[in-house]
Design a protein around this motif. Structure first.
Motif, PDB file in Angstrom:
ATOM      1  N   ASP A  80     -13.936  -0.742   0.763  1.00  0.00           N
ATOM      2  CA  ASP A  80     -13.232  -0.920  -0.511  1.00  0.00           C
ATOM      3  C   ASP A  80     -13.398   0.290  -1.438  1.00  0.00           C
ATOM      4  O   ASP A  80     -13.794   0.168  -2.600  1.00  0.00           O
ATOM      5  CB  ASP A  80     -13.714  -2.188  -1.213  1.00  0.00           C
ATOM      6  N   LYS A  81     -13.095   1.488  -0.906  1.00  0.00           N
ATOM      7  CA  LYS A  81     -13.140   2.739  -1.668  1.00  0.00           C
ATOM      8  C   LYS A  81     -11.832   3.491  -1.435  1.00  0.00           C
ATOM      9  O   LYS A  81     -11.133   3.254  -0.437  1.00  0.00           O
ATOM     10  CB  LYS A  81     -14.305   3.606  -1.177  1.00  0.00           C
ATOM     11  N   PRO A  82     -11.468   4.406  -2.312  1.00  0.00           N
ATOM     12  CA  PRO A  82     -10.330   5.274  -2.003  1.00  0.00           C
ATOM     13  C   PRO A  82     -10.563   5.966  -0.656  1.00  0.00           C
ATOM     14  O   PRO A  82     -11.657   6.481  -0.399  1.00  0.00           O
ATOM     15  CB  PRO A  82     -10.327   6.282  -3.158  1.00  0.00           C
ATOM     16  N   LEU A  83      -9.539   5.958   0.181  1.00  0.00           N
ATOM     17  CA  LEU A  83      -9.725   6.352   1.578  1.00  0.00           C
ATOM     18  C   LEU A  83      -8.621   7.298   2.038  1.00  0.00           C
ATOM     19  O   LEU A  83      -7.437   7.014   1.858  1.00  0.00           O
ATOM     20  CB  LEU A  83      -9.730   5.090   2.452  1.00  0.00           C
ATOM     21  N   LEU A  84      -9.034   8.400   2.659  1.00  0.00           N
ATOM     22  CA  LEU A  84      -8.107   9.342   3.291  1.00  0.00           C
ATOM     23  C   LEU A  84      -8.328   9.300   4.794  1.00  0.00           C
ATOM     24  O   LEU A  84      -9.415   9.614   5.276  1.00  0.00           O
ATOM     25  CB  LEU A  84      -8.327  10.764   2.781  1.00  0.00           C
ATOM     26  N   GLY A  85      -7.304   8.901   5.537  1.00  0.00           N
ATOM     27  CA  GLY A  85      -7.369   8.940   6.989  1.00  0.00           C
ATOM     28  C   GLY A  85      -6.906  10.297   7.499  1.00  0.00           C
ATOM     29  O   GLY A  85      -5.932  10.856   6.997  1.00  0.00           O
ATOM     30  N   VAL A  86      -7.599  10.826   8.489  1.00  0.00           N
ATOM     31  CA  VAL A  86      -7.266  12.126   9.077  1.00  0.00           C
ATOM     32  C   VAL A  86      -6.911  11.918  10.544  1.00  0.00           C
ATOM     33  O   VAL A  86      -7.692  11.332  11.305  1.00  0.00           O
ATOM     34  CB  VAL A  86      -8.443  13.113   8.956  1.00  0.00           C
ATOM     35  N   TYR A  87      -5.746  12.393  10.940  1.00  0.00           N
ATOM     36  CA  TYR A  87      -5.206  12.204  12.284  1.00  0.00           C
ATOM     37  C   TYR A  87      -5.193  10.719  12.628  1.00  0.00           C
ATOM     38  O   TYR A  87      -5.808  10.263  13.600  1.00  0.00           O
ATOM     39  CB  TYR A  87      -5.966  12.999  13.338  1.00  0.00           C
ATOM     40  N   VAL A  88      -4.511   9.967  11.802  1.00  0.00           N
ATOM     41  CA  VAL A  88      -4.381   8.522  11.988  1.00  0.00           C
ATOM     42  C   VAL A  88      -2.913   8.193  12.252  1.00  0.00           C
ATOM     43  O   VAL A  88      -2.010   8.899  11.807  1.00  0.00           O
ATOM     44  CB  VAL A  88      -4.893   7.749  10.756  1.00  0.00           C
ATOM     45  N   SER A  89      -2.681   7.120  12.976  1.00  0.00           N
ATOM     46  CA  SER A  89      -1.308   6.741  13.284  1.00  0.00           C
ATOM     47  C   SER A  89      -0.596   6.278  12.020  1.00  0.00           C
ATOM     48  O   SER A  89      -1.194   5.660  11.136  1.00  0.00           O
ATOM     49  CB  SER A  89      -1.282   5.637  14.343  1.00  0.00           C
ATOM     50  N   ARG A  90       0.667   6.585  11.970  1.00  0.00           N
ATOM     51  CA  ARG A  90       1.475   6.215  10.811  1.00  0.00           C
ATOM     52  C   ARG A  90       1.484   4.702  10.613  1.00  0.00           C
ATOM     53  O   ARG A  90       1.406   4.199   9.486  1.00  0.00           O
ATOM     54  CB  ARG A  90       2.895   6.731  11.027  1.00  0.00           C
ATOM     55  N   SER A  91       1.536   3.973  11.721  1.00  0.00           N
ATOM     56  CA  SER A  91       1.575   2.514  11.640  1.00  0.00           C
ATOM     57  C   SER A  91       0.279   1.952  11.068  1.00  0.00           C
ATOM     58  O   SER A  91       0.290   0.948  10.345  1.00  0.00           O
ATOM     59  CB  SER A  91       1.842   1.914  13.021  1.00  0.00           C
ATOM     60  N   ALA A  92      -0.859   2.590  11.379  1.00  0.00           N
ATOM     61  CA  ALA A  92      -2.146   2.125  10.857  1.00  0.00           C
ATOM     62  C   ALA A  92      -2.207   2.275   9.341  1.00  0.00           C
ATOM     63  O   ALA A  92      -2.724   1.401   8.633  1.00  0.00           O
ATOM     64  CB  ALA A  92      -3.290   2.885  11.508  1.00  0.00           C
ATOM     65  N   VAL A  93      -1.662   3.372   8.819  1.00  0.00           N
ATOM     66  CA  VAL A  93      -1.647   3.589   7.369  1.00  0.00           C
ATOM     67  C   VAL A  93      -0.715   2.582   6.695  1.00  0.00           C
ATOM     68  O   VAL A  93      -1.054   1.992   5.659  1.00  0.00           O
ATOM     69  CB  VAL A  93      -1.213   5.031   7.041  1.00  0.00           C
ATOM     70  N   THR A  94       0.448   2.376   7.286  1.00  0.00           N
ATOM     71  CA  THR A  94       1.403   1.419   6.714  1.00  0.00           C
ATOM     72  C   THR A  94       0.810   0.019   6.662  1.00  0.00           C
ATOM     73  O   THR A  94       0.926  -0.687   5.649  1.00  0.00           O
ATOM     74  CB  THR A  94       2.694   1.410   7.550  1.00  0.00           C
ATOM     75  N   LEU A  95       0.160  -0.400   7.742  1.00  0.00           N
ATOM     76  CA  LEU A  95      -0.454  -1.726   7.787  1.00  0.00           C
ATOM     77  C   LEU A  95      -1.551  -1.857   6.734  1.00  0.00           C
ATOM     78  O   LEU A  95      -1.642  -2.879   6.041  1.00  0.00           O
ATOM     79  CB  LEU A  95      -1.026  -1.990   9.174  1.00  0.00           C
ATOM     80  N   ALA A  96      -2.381  -0.815   6.586  1.00  0.00           N
ATOM     81  CA  ALA A  96      -3.461  -0.847   5.599  1.00  0.00           C
ATOM     82  C   ALA A  96      -2.907  -0.960   4.180  1.00  0.00           C
ATOM     83  O   ALA A  96      -3.439  -1.705   3.349  1.00  0.00           O
ATOM     84  CB  ALA A  96      -4.324   0.399   5.734  1.00  0.00           C
ATOM     85  N   GLN A  97      -1.844  -0.236   3.899  1.00  0.00           N
ATOM     86  CA  GLN A  97      -1.264  -0.278   2.560  1.00  0.00           C
ATOM     87  C   GLN A  97      -0.633  -1.631   2.259  1.00  0.00           C
ATOM     88  O   GLN A  97      -0.652  -2.078   1.112  1.00  0.00           O
ATOM     89  CB  GLN A  97      -0.243   0.850   2.414  1.00  0.00           C
ATOM     90  N   ARG A  98      -0.107  -2.289   3.275  1.00  0.00           N
ATOM     91  CA  ARG A  98       0.418  -3.641   3.081  1.00  0.00           C
ATOM     92  C   ARG A  98      -0.686  -4.613   2.704  1.00  0.00           C
ATOM     93  O   ARG A  98      -0.438  -5.635   2.052  1.00  0.00           O
ATOM     94  CB  ARG A  98       1.121  -4.115   4.357  1.00  0.00           C
ATOM     95  N   LYS A  99      -1.906  -4.295   3.130  1.00  0.00           N
ATOM     96  CA  LYS A  99      -3.067  -5.128   2.795  1.00  0.00           C
ATOM     97  C   LYS A  99      -3.711  -4.680   1.480  1.00  0.00           C
ATOM     98  O   LYS A  99      -4.831  -5.062   1.178  1.00  0.00           O
ATOM     99  CB  LYS A  99      -4.093  -5.061   3.923  1.00  0.00           C
ATOM    100  N   ARG A 100      -2.985  -3.830   0.742  1.00  0.00           N
ATOM    101  CA  ARG A 100      -3.415  -3.339  -0.566  1.00  0.00           C
ATOM    102  C   ARG A 100      -4.635  -2.416  -0.493  1.00  0.00           C
ATOM    103  O   ARG A 100      -5.420  -2.321  -1.440  1.00  0.00           O
ATOM    104  CB  ARG A 100      -3.678  -4.506  -1.531  1.00  0.00           C
ATOM    105  N   CYS A 101      -4.782  -1.725   0.621  1.00  0.00           N
ATOM    106  CA  CYS A 101      -5.817  -0.696   0.726  1.00  0.00           C
ATOM    107  C   CYS A 101      -5.428   0.500  -0.146  1.00  0.00           C
ATOM    108  O   CYS A 101      -4.266   0.928  -0.163  1.00  0.00           O
ATOM    109  CB  CYS A 101      -5.949  -0.250   2.177  1.00  0.00           C
ATOM    110  N   GLN A 102      -6.389   1.036  -0.873  1.00  0.00           N
ATOM    111  CA  GLN A 102      -6.154   2.238  -1.660  1.00  0.00           C
ATOM    112  C   GLN A 102      -6.361   3.437  -0.729  1.00  0.00           C
ATOM    113  O   GLN A 102      -7.405   4.075  -0.729  1.00  0.00           O
ATOM    114  CB  GLN A 102      -7.121   2.311  -2.846  1.00  0.00           C
ATOM    115  N   CYS A 103      -5.348   3.699   0.082  1.00  0.00           N
ATOM    116  CA  CYS A 103      -5.530   4.716   1.115  1.00  0.00           C
ATOM    117  C   CYS A 103      -4.226   5.447   1.416  1.00  0.00           C
ATOM    118  O   CYS A 103      -3.136   4.944   1.180  1.00  0.00           O
ATOM    119  CB  CYS A 103      -6.081   4.078   2.390  1.00  0.00           C
ATOM    120  N   GLU A 104      -4.392   6.654   1.913  1.00  0.00           N
ATOM    121  CA  GLU A 104      -3.297   7.477   2.411  1.00  0.00           C
ATOM    122  C   GLU A 104      -3.799   8.149   3.690  1.00  0.00           C
ATOM    123  O   GLU A 104      -4.981   8.026   4.043  1.00  0.00           O
ATOM    124  CB  GLU A 104      -2.860   8.527   1.383  1.00  0.00           C
ATOM    125  N   GLY A 105      -2.903   8.854   4.371  1.00  0.00           N
ATOM    126  CA  GLY A 105      -3.326   9.460   5.626  1.00  0.00           C
ATOM    127  C   GLY A 105      -2.635  10.771   5.948  1.00  0.00           C
ATOM    128  O   GLY A 105      -1.516  11.026   5.503  1.00  0.00           O
TER     129      GLY A 105
END
Length: 285
Positions: A80-105
């Motif tokens: 539950d922290k601001p999160l930057l994914g590196v070399y992550v699948s686009r679908s994984a970032v989209t799914l995380a953001q749908r769950k209201r994750c404060q994250c980008e990739g």
């Protein structure tokens, strides 16, 4: 995609250096699977002076988490922290953001228009190009369908590896070339032999999805090298350091080029060696 892009970035960071040195370092925590890439990534991060950062062992003390790869990215979301994914699948970032994750990739792979720009340079007469798209692919079906360039793109949706062989045999002969996105589900090591042997038998060149495929027999690929990922990560960190918010997700802006010279020669490509292709990409509009 061009070398001058990196030069501009370095000049911009150098211009900012005096003011950044006086700023409070940004505490970051890195999550990644053990391995050589993790070690080299952390070493490069520790050596960076722009932006000012400090790597902390306890994620609770970090203002920003950095997760390398999908597995670490999924684990990091629980903190539950601001999160930057590196070399992550686009679908994984989209799914995380749908769950209201404060994250980008920083997405795995490269942009479709970058890979196509290389194809156009190497095959200026190509017109009909097939693009295989799976559920976990770096490019979406909509992105292929919205393409506005001179090439005639046809998306070939494939839902699993089991469908891949049939789709290739049915469709490949209709195209001048085939382009593959990064997709850990479809284009793992086991699928490389199937894709490349089918391409060889039908005399249709394959571009992408990464350096490993080029070494195995695809013509060429732009890919996100370790240095590219570090440089892109530092841009994201600088944005977060100055604005306290995450930079929008995307691919690396300066991918690296790989060419299989033997395969390129066999297809009589205009540019068949890595140096000439790199120079052509740098001056391309």
């Amino acid at each position: 995609m061009k070398r001058q892009g990196r030069l501009i970035l370095l000049l911009w960071l150098a211009w900012l250096a005096p003011s950044l040195c006086a700023q409070t370092p940004l505490p970051v925590h890195v999550l990644a699977e053990d391995g050589p890439f993790r070690d080299s990534f952390i070493q490069a991060l520790d050596a960076a002076v722009i932006p000012p950062i400090t790597r902390v062992a306890d994620p609770k003390q970090a203002e920003l988490l950095i997760a390398i790869g999908d597995q670490a990215f999924r684990r990091a979301q629980k903190l539950d922290k601001p999160l930057l994914g590196v070399y992550v699948s686009r679908s994984a970032v989209t799914l995380a953001q749908r769950k209201r994750c404060q994250c980008e990739g920083i997405w795995a792979g490269v942009a479709l228009h970058d890979q196509l720009a290389m194809l156009e340079i190497m095959m200026p007469l190509a017109r009909r190009v097939g693009v295989i798209i799976g559920p976990q692919s770096a490019w979406t079906l909509g992105k292929v369908q919205d393409y506005q360039g001179r090439l005639g793109l046809t998306a070939l949706p494939v839902s699993s590896v089991d469908e891949l062989g049939d789709r290739l045999r049915e469709s490949l002969a209709r195209f001048d070339a085939l382009v593959l996105p990064v997709d850990g589900q479809l284009f793992g090591p086991g699928a490389a032999k199937l894709v490349l042997l089918t391409s060889y038998r039908l005399r249709r060149p394959v571009f992408g999805p990464d350096r490993a495929y080029v070494q195995a027999g695809s013509v060429a690929s732009l890919y996100a090298s370790g240095a590219d990922l570090v440089a892109e990560t530092l841009v994201h960190l600088q944005f977060f350091h100055s604005s306290k918010r995450l930079r929008r997700s995307g691919f690396v802006h300066t991918p690296t080029v790989a060419v299989n010279e033997h395969v390129a020669n066999s297809f009589d490509m205009v540019f068949h060696d890595i140096e000439s292709l790199r120079e052509a990409l740098e001056v391309a509009p």
